[in-house]
Design a protein around this motif. Structure first.
Motif, PDB file in Angstrom:
ATOM      1  N   LEU A   7       1.537 -11.229  -5.874  1.00  0.00           N
ATOM      2  CA  LEU A   7       0.539 -10.383  -5.228  1.00  0.00           C
ATOM      3  C   LEU A   7       0.676  -9.107  -6.148  1.00  0.00           C
ATOM      4  CD1 LEU A   7       1.115 -10.704  -1.329  1.00  0.00           C
ATOM      5  CD2 LEU A   7      -0.573 -11.886  -2.904  1.00  0.00           C
ATOM      6  N   HIS A   8      -0.411  -8.318  -5.872  1.00  0.00           N
ATOM      7  CA  HIS A   8      -0.791  -7.171  -6.731  1.00  0.00           C
ATOM      8  C   HIS A   8       0.477  -6.059  -6.084  1.00  0.00           C
ATOM      9  CE1 HIS A   8      -2.909  -3.521  -8.017  1.00  0.00           C
ATOM     10  NE2 HIS A   8      -3.212  -4.137  -9.080  1.00  0.00           N
ATOM     11  N   PRO A   9       0.858  -5.530  -7.324  1.00  0.00           N
ATOM     12  CA  PRO A   9       1.930  -4.269  -6.909  1.00  0.00           C
ATOM     13  C   PRO A   9       1.518  -3.431  -5.666  1.00  0.00           C
ATOM     14  CG  PRO A   9       1.757  -4.497  -9.184  1.00  0.00           C
ATOM     15  CD  PRO A   9       0.337  -5.457  -8.502  1.00  0.00           C
ATOM     16  N   ALA A  10       2.430  -2.887  -5.010  1.00  0.00           N
ATOM     17  CA  ALA A  10       2.128  -2.189  -3.707  1.00  0.00           C
ATOM     18  C   ALA A  10       3.281  -1.301  -3.499  1.00  0.00           C
ATOM     19  CB  ALA A  10       2.003  -3.146  -2.644  1.00  0.00           C
ATOM     20  N   THR A  11       2.830   0.024  -3.067  1.00  0.00           N
ATOM     21  CA  THR A  11       3.814   0.964  -2.608  1.00  0.00           C
ATOM     22  C   THR A  11       4.571   0.354  -1.285  1.00  0.00           C
ATOM     23  OG1 THR A  11       2.209   2.132  -1.134  1.00  0.00           O
ATOM     24  CG2 THR A  11       2.669   2.636  -3.750  1.00  0.00           C
ATOM     25  N   PRO A  12       5.784   1.096  -0.796  1.00  0.00           N
ATOM     26  CA  PRO A  12       6.179   0.548   0.429  1.00  0.00           C
ATOM     27  C   PRO A  12       4.866   0.564   1.575  1.00  0.00           C
ATOM     28  CG  PRO A  12       7.771   1.808  -0.677  1.00  0.00           C
ATOM     29  CD  PRO A  12       6.584   1.825  -1.341  1.00  0.00           C
ATOM     30  N   GLU A  14       1.880   0.645   1.278  1.00  0.00           N
ATOM     31  CA  GLU A  14       0.656  -0.153   1.143  1.00  0.00           C
ATOM     32  C   GLU A  14       1.269  -1.936   1.382  1.00  0.00           C
ATOM     33  OE1 GLU A  14      -1.701   1.877  -2.758  1.00  0.00           O
ATOM     34  OE2 GLU A  14       0.175   0.430  -2.909  1.00  0.00           O
ATOM     35  N   LEU A  15       2.513  -2.113   1.307  1.00  0.00           N
ATOM     36  CA  LEU A  15       2.949  -3.477   1.546  1.00  0.00           C
ATOM     37  C   LEU A  15       2.759  -3.651   2.970  1.00  0.00           C
ATOM     38  CD1 LEU A  15       4.764  -5.884   0.961  1.00  0.00           C
ATOM     39  CD2 LEU A  15       6.973  -4.430   1.306  1.00  0.00           C
ATOM     40  N   LEU A  20       0.408  -6.127   7.989  1.00  0.00           N
ATOM     41  CA  LEU A  20      -0.385  -5.448   9.192  1.00  0.00           C
ATOM     42  C   LEU A  20      -1.744  -6.051   9.225  1.00  0.00           C
ATOM     43  CD1 LEU A  20       0.316  -1.873   9.737  1.00  0.00           C
ATOM     44  CD2 LEU A  20       1.100  -3.620  11.066  1.00  0.00           C
ATOM     45  N   HIS A  21      -2.269  -6.236   8.119  1.00  0.00           N
ATOM     46  CA  HIS A  21      -3.778  -6.741   8.138  1.00  0.00           C
ATOM     47  C   HIS A  21      -3.889  -8.267   7.994  1.00  0.00           C
ATOM     48  CE1 HIS A  21      -6.421  -3.309   8.532  1.00  0.00           C
ATOM     49  NE2 HIS A  21      -5.293  -2.653   7.900  1.00  0.00           N
ATOM     50  N   HIS A  22      -3.015  -8.805   7.124  1.00  0.00           N
ATOM     51  CA  HIS A  22      -3.187 -10.202   6.587  1.00  0.00           C
ATOM     52  C   HIS A  22      -2.438 -11.186   6.862  1.00  0.00           C
ATOM     53  CE1 HIS A  22      -6.480  -8.822   4.312  1.00  0.00           C
ATOM     54  NE2 HIS A  22      -5.733  -7.697   3.796  1.00  0.00           N
ATOM     55  N   VAL A 157       6.102  -9.251  -4.837  1.00  0.00           N
ATOM     56  CA  VAL A 157       5.306  -8.090  -4.641  1.00  0.00           C
ATOM     57  C   VAL A 157       6.333  -7.046  -5.402  1.00  0.00           C
ATOM     58  CG1 VAL A 157       4.260  -6.264  -3.499  1.00  0.00           C
ATOM     59  CG2 VAL A 157       4.110  -8.625  -2.714  1.00  0.00           C
ATOM     60  N   GLU A 158       5.653  -6.291  -6.548  1.00  0.00           N
ATOM     61  CA  GLU A 158       6.661  -5.452  -7.300  1.00  0.00           C
ATOM     62  C   GLU A 158       6.019  -3.916  -6.633  1.00  0.00           C
ATOM     63  OE1 GLU A 158       9.283  -5.799  -9.259  1.00  0.00           O
ATOM     64  OE2 GLU A 158       9.009  -7.706  -8.248  1.00  0.00           O
ATOM     65  N   PRO A 159       7.036  -2.997  -6.642  1.00  0.00           N
ATOM     66  CA  PRO A 159       6.515  -1.729  -6.142  1.00  0.00           C
ATOM     67  C   PRO A 159       5.575  -1.336  -7.235  1.00  0.00           C
ATOM     68  CG  PRO A 159       9.184  -1.951  -6.154  1.00  0.00           C
ATOM     69  CD  PRO A 159       8.558  -3.200  -6.939  1.00  0.00           C
TER      70      PRO A 159
END
Length: 218
Positions: A7-12, A14-15, A20-22, A157-159
């Protein structure tokens, strides 16, 4: 089963928002760091952003409370911890129970294949003797096998951001690692021996989620 995905990189934060959403129970997250640094980064990020940016995290809704109690999270600060967790991973021994009184939309989401997410998969390998095609491949195989064994879909998922400024999967994929474990680093800071792009290593197992204008090494 669907193919494992990066998945696209995300901050904590955002993760957490992504989950929560998906995603729903029994989605499981393995964080490639000690618990305290991850929680501190999460809290700092949430407090620093305007309320309207992450309203679903700032507002302690019943949904958020329910999800936080029903999404399993484990911390793996080293490659050894990560592989050890994956080797014995089973949903049956989880103490995290499914949320009660699910809506029709939640039930539909819950019926979809849950994710087994490794957050910071590359980070936990970087600057160790396992930073190589051999080491990354061994861990990736363990992640995929553990997910398939339990009916999950493996995900990485990478930071996003941080000191290296990574904002997209391409910035990770273009990194190079030695082919074999234990490759010696020269005094110049460059690795000795043959190198290979991380995107090619993980591309053997994983499908890449990317932005429309993002190019990925294949």
């Amino acid at each position: 089963m669907t193919r494992p995905i990066i998945l696209h990189p995300a901050t904590p934060a955002e993760l957490v928002t992504l989950i929560l959403h998906h995603y729903w129970h029994p989605t499981t997250v393995i964080v490639g760091s000690p618990k305290q640094p991850f929680m501190e980064a999460f809290i700092y990020e949430v407090n620093a952003l305007p309320e309207e940016t992450l309203p679903q995290i700032r507002r302690k809704t019943l949904l958020q409370t329910s999800v936080s109690r029903h999404i399993r999270v484990a911390f793996a600060p080293t490659v050894t911890h990560l592989r050890g967790f994956l080797s014995v991973f089973t949903q049956s021994d989880s103490r995290v129970s499914p949320p009660p009184h699910q809506s029709q939309q939640q039930q539909k989401r819950n019926s979809q294949q849950p994710l087994l997410i490794a957050y910071g998969f590359l980070e936990v390998h970087r600057m160790t003797t396992e930073w190589s095609a051999q080491g990354l491949g061994t861990s990736a195989g363990s992640l995929v096998e553990a997910a398939m064994r339990n009916g999950f879909r493996a995900a990485i998922v990478e930071p996003r951001g941080g000191g290296d400024g990574f904002e997209s999967w391409s910035s990770f994929a273009e990194e190079k690692a030695p082919v074999l474990n234990g490759t010696v680093m020269r005094e110049s800071g460059a690795w000795a021996g043959r190198m290979i792009e991380v995107g090619r290593i993980l591309g053997r197992w994983f499908e890449i989620e990317r932005l429309p204008d993002e190019e990925v090494i294949t």
